[in-house]
Design a protein around this motif. Structure first.
Motif, PDB file in Angstrom:
ATOM      1  N   LEU A  60       0.825  -1.195   0.000  1.00  0.00           N
ATOM      2  CA  LEU A  60       0.000   0.000   0.000  1.00  0.00           C
ATOM      3  C   LEU A  60       0.865   1.253   0.000  1.00  0.00           C
ATOM      4  O   LEU A  60       1.361   1.673   1.050  1.00  0.00           O
ATOM      5  N   PRO A  61       1.074   1.849  -1.171  1.00  0.00           N
ATOM      6  CA  PRO A  61       1.798   3.127  -1.217  1.00  0.00           C
ATOM      7  C   PRO A  61       0.957   4.211  -0.567  1.00  0.00           C
ATOM      8  O   PRO A  61      -0.265   4.253  -0.732  1.00  0.00           O
ATOM      9  N   ALA A  62       1.593   5.057   0.189  1.00  0.00           N
ATOM     10  CA  ALA A  62       0.891   6.116   0.901  1.00  0.00           C
ATOM     11  C   ALA A  62       1.420   7.462   0.463  1.00  0.00           C
ATOM     12  O   ALA A  62       2.374   7.563  -0.314  1.00  0.00           O
ATOM     13  N   ALA A  63       0.786   8.496   0.981  1.00  0.00           N
ATOM     14  CA  ALA A  63       1.206   9.851   0.638  1.00  0.00           C
ATOM     15  C   ALA A  63       2.627  10.106   1.127  1.00  0.00           C
ATOM     16  O   ALA A  63       3.124   9.438   2.033  1.00  0.00           O
ATOM     17  N   GLN A  64       3.270  11.071   0.511  1.00  0.00           N
ATOM     18  CA  GLN A  64       4.606  11.525   0.895  1.00  0.00           C
ATOM     19  C   GLN A  64       5.658  10.424   0.770  1.00  0.00           C
ATOM     20  O   GLN A  64       6.647  10.390   1.502  1.00  0.00           O
ATOM     21  N   GLY A  65       5.440   9.488  -0.160  1.00  0.00           N
ATOM     22  CA  GLY A  65       6.444   8.480  -0.453  1.00  0.00           C
ATOM     23  C   GLY A  65       6.487   7.302   0.482  1.00  0.00           C
ATOM     24  O   GLY A  65       7.404   6.478   0.399  1.00  0.00           O
ATOM     25  N   GLY A  66       5.531   7.189   1.375  1.00  0.00           N
ATOM     26  CA  GLY A  66       5.525   6.060   2.302  1.00  0.00           C
ATOM     27  C   GLY A  66       5.064   4.775   1.640  1.00  0.00           C
ATOM     28  O   GLY A  66       4.406   4.776   0.599  1.00  0.00           O
ATOM     29  N   LEU A  67       5.429   3.660   2.236  1.00  0.00           N
ATOM     30  CA  LEU A  67       4.973   2.352   1.787  1.00  0.00           C
ATOM     31  C   LEU A  67       4.676   1.508   3.009  1.00  0.00           C
ATOM     32  O   LEU A  67       5.503   1.420   3.928  1.00  0.00           O
ATOM     33  N   TYR A  68       3.507   0.881   3.013  1.00  0.00           N
ATOM     34  CA  TYR A  68       3.105   0.017   4.113  1.00  0.00           C
ATOM     35  C   TYR A  68       2.672  -1.330   3.570  1.00  0.00           C
ATOM     36  O   TYR A  68       2.231  -1.453   2.431  1.00  0.00           O
ATOM     37  N   ALA A  69       2.803  -2.338   4.409  1.00  0.00           N
ATOM     38  CA  ALA A  69       2.452  -3.696   4.034  1.00  0.00           C
ATOM     39  C   ALA A  69       1.468  -4.246   5.051  1.00  0.00           C
ATOM     40  O   ALA A  69       1.604  -4.011   6.257  1.00  0.00           O
ATOM     41  N   ILE A  70       0.473  -4.989   4.570  1.00  0.00           N
ATOM     42  CA  ILE A  70      -0.569  -5.525   5.447  1.00  0.00           C
ATOM     43  C   ILE A  70      -0.738  -7.020   5.204  1.00  0.00           C
ATOM     44  O   ILE A  70      -0.104  -7.592   4.320  1.00  0.00           O
ATOM     45  N   ASP A  71      -1.625  -7.628   6.011  1.00  0.00           N
ATOM     46  CA  ASP A  71      -1.980  -9.044   5.907  1.00  0.00           C
ATOM     47  C   ASP A  71      -0.792  -9.950   6.214  1.00  0.00           C
ATOM     48  O   ASP A  71      -0.187 -10.541   5.317  1.00  0.00           O
ATOM     49  N   HIS A  72      -0.496 -10.069   7.505  1.00  0.00           N
ATOM     50  CA  HIS A  72       0.641 -10.885   7.946  1.00  0.00           C
ATOM     51  C   HIS A  72       0.202 -12.052   8.822  1.00  0.00           C
ATOM     52  O   HIS A  72       0.920 -12.453   9.743  1.00  0.00           O
ATOM     53  N   GLY A  73      -0.970 -12.599   8.525  1.00  0.00           N
ATOM     54  CA  GLY A  73      -1.473 -13.704   9.337  1.00  0.00           C
ATOM     55  C   GLY A  73      -0.733 -15.013   9.137  1.00  0.00           C
ATOM     56  O   GLY A  73      -0.672 -15.828  10.061  1.00  0.00           O
ATOM     57  N   VAL A  74      -0.173 -15.224   7.948  1.00  0.00           N
ATOM     58  CA  VAL A  74       0.520 -16.498   7.689  1.00  0.00           C
ATOM     59  C   VAL A  74       2.026 -16.244   7.659  1.00  0.00           C
ATOM     60  O   VAL A  74       2.678 -16.276   6.618  1.00  0.00           O
ATOM     61  N   THR A  75       2.545 -15.991   8.837  1.00  0.00           N
ATOM     62  CA  THR A  75       3.968 -15.695   9.030  1.00  0.00           C
ATOM     63  C   THR A  75       4.497 -16.500  10.213  1.00  0.00           C
ATOM     64  O   THR A  75       3.729 -17.104  10.957  1.00  0.00           O
TER      65      THR A  75
END
Length: 289
Positions: free
Chosen positions: A191-206
């Motif tokens: 998930l790219p976010a404003a101001q150049g950020g990047l986030y990652a989601i859905d980590h249930g199978v780790t």
């Protein structure tokens, strides 16, 4: 509610930083949770909520343990804990790749709560397709600035080369996924976010004790780790001792999984390279998006 009383969206820079004297994790832990709707495309129950505490409000997702579908290779009722564990490891790296995530009681019992991420285009803005992070191209080799993942069937007997950007944010995420043994890094989880950020989601199978790394971020496979990654992994190895981070993770994953986590970090430091597909497990998740 006036804008000054609302927590800015993750995409506007909120991570673990305090807003109005309240951090994202504190808001999620102590706030009043109100269910607004359900995200029906998810394989497990994912509820879209509002969270409010001491005059500060934000949106979040709530995944109750009761809504998890059993998996053959993970213990039942543990996906929420794994999401929280992924957040803790991400925070320990200092990269801030996972939105604030906590384990708490909610309207449907204990579950994971994670701050909602606003991505470009959600407020009527124009948004790039995946912020230029992934693409299918009609070529045999990636163009400059891109890394090859592999060939994919696109119908009518045709194939295309799947590529991802040669982007330092993705490279950090590739290291994090190798550490937490992410079995499901899909394109839709970026998930790219404003101001150049990047986030990652859905980590249930780790955090499985067995090697299950499946990802679209194989572009650096076999390449030397960056100096930054080596430094981060060294600090992470120290924090995974019996106290501190190791103790917090012990309440979320099994002893065997915690031992495997420590071993993966040690292996990355020993080899000094990004891991390669093992051949014992499908390397790319399906569906990839």
């Amino acid at each position: 509610m006036p804008a000054s009383e609302r927590v800015p969206a993750i995409g506007d820079g909120l991570s673990g930083d305090a807003v109005g004297g309240i951090t994202g994790a504190e808001l999620l832990t102590h706030g009043e949770l109100t269910v607004l709707g359900r995200l029906r495309d998810a394989s497990n129950a994912v509820l879209y909520c509002e969270i409010a505490h001491e005059g500060v409000t934000a949106h979040c997702v709530y995944k109750p343990v009761a809504g998890e579908r059993p998996l053959w290779d993970f213990p039942d009722g543990t996906l929420a804990q794994r999401e929280v564990a992924a957040y803790l490891v991400s925070e320990a790296t200092g990269w801030g790749l996972v939105p604030p995530t906590v384990l708490r009681d909610g309207p449907y019992g204990e579950g994971m709560c994670q701050l909602w991420i606003d991505t470009p285009g959600e407020d009527g803005e124009d948004a790039d397709d995946g912020d230029g992070l992934l693409a299918l191209v009609d070529a045999e080799e990636p163009a400059p600035g891109w890394k090859a993942v592999g060939f994919a069937e696109v119908g009518e007997g045709r194939t295309a080369l799947l590529v991802h950007a040669d982007d330092e944010r993705l490279r950090r995420l590739a290291v994090l996924d190798a550490v937490i043994n992410n079995a499901d890094r899909k394109g839709g989880h970026l998930l790219p976010a404003a101001q150049g950020g990047l986030y990652a989601i859905d980590h249930g199978v780790t955090f499985n004790a067995e090697n299950k790394l499946r990802t679209l971020l194989w572009g650096w496979a076999g390449e030397p780790l960056t100096e930054e990654a080596v430094e981060v992994l060294g600090k992470l190895a120290a924090e995974l001792g019996d106290g501190g981070l190791g103790a917090r993770l012990a309440g979320l994953i099994t002893a065997a999984e915690l031992a495997a986590l420590r071993e993966r970090v040690a292996d990355l430091l020993r080899t000094g390279r990004h891991p390669e597909p093992s051949g014992e497990w499908p390397a790319i998740p399906w569906p990839p998006i």
